[in-house]
Motif scaffolding. Structure first.
Motif, PDB file in Angstrom:
ATOM      1  N   ASN A   6      14.890  13.142  17.591  1.00  0.00           N
ATOM      2  CA  ASN A   6      15.662  11.950  17.788  1.00  0.00           C
ATOM      3  C   ASN A   6      17.357  12.704  17.698  1.00  0.00           C
ATOM      4  OD1 ASN A   6      16.072  12.412  15.103  1.00  0.00           O
ATOM      5  ND2 ASN A   6      16.192  10.345  14.686  1.00  0.00           N
ATOM      6  N   SER A   7      17.442  13.969  17.359  1.00  0.00           N
ATOM      7  CA  SER A   7      18.674  14.425  17.210  1.00  0.00           C
ATOM      8  C   SER A   7      18.981  15.769  17.668  1.00  0.00           C
ATOM      9  CB  SER A   7      19.191  14.033  15.900  1.00  0.00           C
ATOM     10  OG  SER A   7      18.420  14.628  14.854  1.00  0.00           O
ATOM     11  N   THR A   8      18.357  16.124  19.008  1.00  0.00           N
ATOM     12  CA  THR A   8      18.446  17.560  19.161  1.00  0.00           C
ATOM     13  C   THR A   8      19.587  17.955  19.978  1.00  0.00           C
ATOM     14  OG1 THR A   8      17.201  16.974  21.255  1.00  0.00           O
ATOM     15  CG2 THR A   8      15.901  17.699  19.434  1.00  0.00           C
ATOM     16  N   ARG A   9      20.733  17.111  20.173  1.00  0.00           N
ATOM     17  CA  ARG A   9      22.019  17.370  20.750  1.00  0.00           C
ATOM     18  C   ARG A   9      23.041  17.219  19.824  1.00  0.00           C
ATOM     19  NH1 ARG A   9      21.480  17.637  25.739  1.00  0.00           N
ATOM     20  NH2 ARG A   9      23.390  18.469  26.661  1.00  0.00           N
ATOM     21  N   ILE A  10      23.894  18.337  19.893  1.00  0.00           N
ATOM     22  CA  ILE A  10      24.952  18.372  18.890  1.00  0.00           C
ATOM     23  C   ILE A  10      26.431  18.473  19.665  1.00  0.00           C
ATOM     24  CG2 ILE A  10      26.271  19.709  17.321  1.00  0.00           C
ATOM     25  CD1 ILE A  10      23.574  20.554  16.140  1.00  0.00           C
ATOM     26  N   LEU A  11      27.400  17.425  19.354  1.00  0.00           N
ATOM     27  CA  LEU A  11      28.905  17.704  19.849  1.00  0.00           C
ATOM     28  C   LEU A  11      29.681  18.557  18.890  1.00  0.00           C
ATOM     29  CD1 LEU A  11      30.726  17.043  22.084  1.00  0.00           C
ATOM     30  CD2 LEU A  11      31.469  14.754  20.878  1.00  0.00           C
ATOM     31  N   GLU A  67      41.234  12.322  27.101  1.00  0.00           N
ATOM     32  CA  GLU A  67      40.618  12.527  28.701  1.00  0.00           C
ATOM     33  C   GLU A  67      39.156  12.850  28.780  1.00  0.00           C
ATOM     34  OE1 GLU A  67      41.770  14.353  33.106  1.00  0.00           O
ATOM     35  OE2 GLU A  67      42.976  14.747  31.223  1.00  0.00           O
ATOM     36  N   ILE A  68      38.724  13.837  27.925  1.00  0.00           N
ATOM     37  CA  ILE A  68      37.549  14.530  27.883  1.00  0.00           C
ATOM     38  C   ILE A  68      36.616  13.610  27.081  1.00  0.00           C
ATOM     39  CG2 ILE A  68      36.136  16.489  26.763  1.00  0.00           C
ATOM     40  CD1 ILE A  68      38.593  18.098  26.915  1.00  0.00           C
ATOM     41  N   PHE A  69      37.020  13.118  26.081  1.00  0.00           N
ATOM     42  CA  PHE A  69      36.088  12.173  25.702  1.00  0.00           C
ATOM     43  C   PHE A  69      35.949  10.923  26.420  1.00  0.00           C
ATOM     44  CE2 PHE A  69      38.271  13.211  21.283  1.00  0.00           C
ATOM     45  CZ  PHE A  69      37.610  14.445  21.278  1.00  0.00           C
ATOM     46  N   ALA A  70      36.855  10.166  26.813  1.00  0.00           N
ATOM     47  CA  ALA A  70      36.577   9.082  27.738  1.00  0.00           C
ATOM     48  C   ALA A  70      35.525   9.522  29.143  1.00  0.00           C
ATOM     49  CB  ALA A  70      37.900   8.677  28.524  1.00  0.00           C
ATOM     50  N   ALA A  71      35.899  10.770  29.891  1.00  0.00           N
ATOM     51  CA  ALA A  71      34.901  11.164  30.944  1.00  0.00           C
ATOM     52  C   ALA A  71      33.583  11.337  30.467  1.00  0.00           C
ATOM     53  CB  ALA A  71      35.513  12.305  31.428  1.00  0.00           C
ATOM     54  N   MET A  72      33.380  11.834  29.283  1.00  0.00           N
ATOM     55  CA  MET A  72      31.985  12.024  28.856  1.00  0.00           C
ATOM     56  C   MET A  72      31.568  10.689  28.524  1.00  0.00           C
ATOM     57  SD  MET A  72      32.281  15.247  26.198  1.00  0.00           S
ATOM     58  CE  MET A  72      30.455  15.342  26.133  1.00  0.00           C
ATOM     59  N   GLU A  73      32.192   9.606  27.992  1.00  0.00           N
ATOM     60  CA  GLU A  73      31.634   8.275  27.805  1.00  0.00           C
ATOM     61  C   GLU A  73      31.620   7.659  29.019  1.00  0.00           C
ATOM     62  OE1 GLU A  73      33.334   6.283  23.933  1.00  0.00           O
ATOM     63  OE2 GLU A  73      34.883   7.759  24.285  1.00  0.00           O
ATOM     64  N   SER A  74      32.136   7.640  29.951  1.00  0.00           N
ATOM     65  CA  SER A  74      32.094   6.812  31.285  1.00  0.00           C
ATOM     66  C   SER A  74      30.989   7.424  31.916  1.00  0.00           C
ATOM     67  CB  SER A  74      33.136   7.092  32.028  1.00  0.00           C
ATOM     68  OG  SER A  74      34.544   6.763  31.634  1.00  0.00           O
ATOM     69  N   GLY A  76      28.172   8.404  30.464  1.00  0.00           N
ATOM     70  CA  GLY A  76      26.976   8.066  29.513  1.00  0.00           C
ATOM     71  C   GLY A  76      26.801   9.273  28.890  1.00  0.00           C
ATOM     72  N   LEU A  77      27.293  10.366  28.646  1.00  0.00           N
ATOM     73  CA  LEU A  77      27.075  11.402  27.903  1.00  0.00           C
ATOM     74  C   LEU A  77      27.341  11.476  26.288  1.00  0.00           C
ATOM     75  CD1 LEU A  77      28.569  14.272  30.427  1.00  0.00           C
ATOM     76  CD2 LEU A  77      26.367  13.112  30.158  1.00  0.00           C
ATOM     77  N   LEU A  78      28.192  10.339  26.082  1.00  0.00           N
ATOM     78  CA  LEU A  78      28.646  10.008  24.723  1.00  0.00           C
ATOM     79  C   LEU A  78      28.456   8.195  24.680  1.00  0.00           C
ATOM     80  CD1 LEU A  78      31.626  12.184  23.587  1.00  0.00           C
ATOM     81  CD2 LEU A  78      29.349  12.494  22.852  1.00  0.00           C
ATOM     82  N   VAL A  79      27.391   8.145  23.982  1.00  0.00           N
ATOM     83  CA  VAL A  79      27.090   6.754  23.740  1.00  0.00           C
ATOM     84  C   VAL A  79      27.254   6.137  22.280  1.00  0.00           C
ATOM     85  CG1 VAL A  79      25.672   4.679  24.491  1.00  0.00           C
ATOM     86  CG2 VAL A  79      25.815   6.651  25.769  1.00  0.00           C
ATOM     87  N   PRO A  80      28.148   5.366  21.916  1.00  0.00           N
ATOM     88  CA  PRO A  80      28.110   4.868  20.526  1.00  0.00           C
ATOM     89  C   PRO A  80      26.707   4.316  20.027  1.00  0.00           C
ATOM     90  CG  PRO A  80      30.266   4.257  21.605  1.00  0.00           C
ATOM     91  CD  PRO A  80      29.351   4.648  22.684  1.00  0.00           C
ATOM     92  N   GLY A  81      26.471   4.663  18.859  1.00  0.00           N
ATOM     93  CA  GLY A  81      25.256   4.042  18.328  1.00  0.00           C
ATOM     94  C   GLY A  81      23.809   4.739  18.734  1.00  0.00           C
TER      95      GLY A  81
END
Length: 365
Positions: A6-11, A67-74, A76-81
């Motif tokens: 459940n946690s194999t990806r690290i930012l 800008e980098i954070f926003a693009a990743m969130e847009s 779906g690469l960073l999803v809160p929760g």
């Protein structure tokens, strides 16, 4: 090592250098060897670390980070929760650090500790009484502490964050209470604590040598719901010479080896049969062992170099001969690639593992 599903990806959000191994260059490859996919965001892009005489490059602005954070969130690469791990390290100024903090808050939203975000915050402020960053970073780091699952400050950073000089065992207790109770940090690792006379007197012999100037102390503390925290420690042998990137490597290995209580199984080389161990002490034991192996390999390599490239640190001689320090720094860059076997534990290790096991500090409280 097999990572939890459940946690194999690290930012990873920290510094980058073109040459050498500090920041992300010291952290990302070891985490990949441990089986993690690592997404990398650089807070700075420099030619080399600051111990060299000259350095070129740029700092990533807060606007560029956002800008980098926003693009990743847009995308779906960073999803809160959602389930992931976050590692943050050197950030040069308060404005950029606040931007990183805002992202951490968004990622923390709706996340359950056992299933969602596991955040290791390395509060890179300085060392040996000297700040590396702008002083206004201190208050920003304090505001970020409640977001973290684990923090890995050195002794100077603990003093700075808690306004508590570590001059006695009661002061150390006060600092830990402040981090756990005031800032609500579940797990604390304090690195590189000098074995001063008060600490030598307080440290149980079972935790390692207490009378040697050739050791430093590493301490872990995990909060409990109603009781004082569970404290483990180990006196760690030092190796002659100045090595950069060690803290970055250690923090990455702590995060990479950390298993939440619900998923702690006997899949690491540190057995679950350890008496009174915690997930944090197990992760820190593994990180200490691997880090020391890398430093030892780097030191052994430096001893094979010409004498001019392994001179001891001498500020006066360095000032007179710019090349002297540069040669020494190059010879002591961490052998991250050459030591990759240490990250995958591809060697006999039973004796080494037991020697590096952090032990419970009976009577600490």
């Amino acid at each position: 090592m097999t990572t939890t599903s459940n946690s194999t990806r690290i930012l990873s959000i920290q510094s980058h250098v073109a040459f050498g191994y500090v920041g992300g260059k010291a952290a990302v490859f070891p985490l990949q060897c441990l089986g993690y996919d690592v997404d990398v965001i650089n807070t700075v892009n420099f030619s080399n670390h600051s111990a060299y005489h000259h350095r070129g490059g740029s700092k990533t602005t807060p606007a560029e980070l956002e800008e980098i954070f926003a693009a990743m969130e847009s995308n779906g690469l960073l999803v809160p929760g959602t389930s992931m791990r976050l590692l943050t390290g050197y950030t040069p100024n308060a404005e950029s650090l606040e931007t990183v903090g805002k992202l951490a808050r968004r990622l923390r939203e709706g996340a359950e500790e056992s299933e969602g975000l596991i955040y290791l915050l390395d509060p890179v402020l300085g060392d040996s009484g000297r700040l590396y960053v702008s002083p206004d970073c201190i208050s920003v780091y304090r505001s970020m502490l409640p977001l973290a699952t684990i923090i890995t400050p050195n002794w100077f950073e603990v003093e700075t964050l808690t306004d508590t000089p570590l001059t006695s065992l009661p002061a150390l207790r006060t600092a830990l209470r402040t981090l756990h109770e005031t800032y609500h940090v579940p797990h604390v690792v304090i690195t590189s604590i000098p074995l001063s006379s008060w600490l030598q007197a307080a440290l149980p012999p079972t935790l390692g040598p207490t009378s040697s100037s050739e050791h430093i102390l590493c301490l872990t503390s995990s909060a409990n719901p109603s009781d004082p925290s569970t404290v483990h420690a180990l006196a760690v042998p030092t190796i002659p010479g100045y090595f950069t990137g060690v803290g970055d490597l250690f923090s990455a290995l702590v995060l990479g080896n950390y298993k939440p209580p619900s998923s702690l199984v006997d899949s690491s080389r540190f057995s679950s049969t350890f008496d009174h161990s915690t997930p944090l002490s197990v992760a820190a034991s593994s990180a200490l062992c691997t880090t020391h192996l890398l430093i030892t390999q780097t030191h052994n390599h430096s001893m094979t170099l010409p004498q001019s490239e392994r001179e001891p640190t001498d500020d006066e001689k360095d000032a007179a001969d710019e090349g002297r320090k540069r040669r020494r720094m190059r010879g002591r860059e961490l052998k991250i690639v050459q030591g990759r076997g240490a990250f995958t534990w591809d060697r006999p290790e039973a004796k080494e593992v037991e020697e590096w096991r952090m032990k419970g500090w009976e009577g600490f409280w």
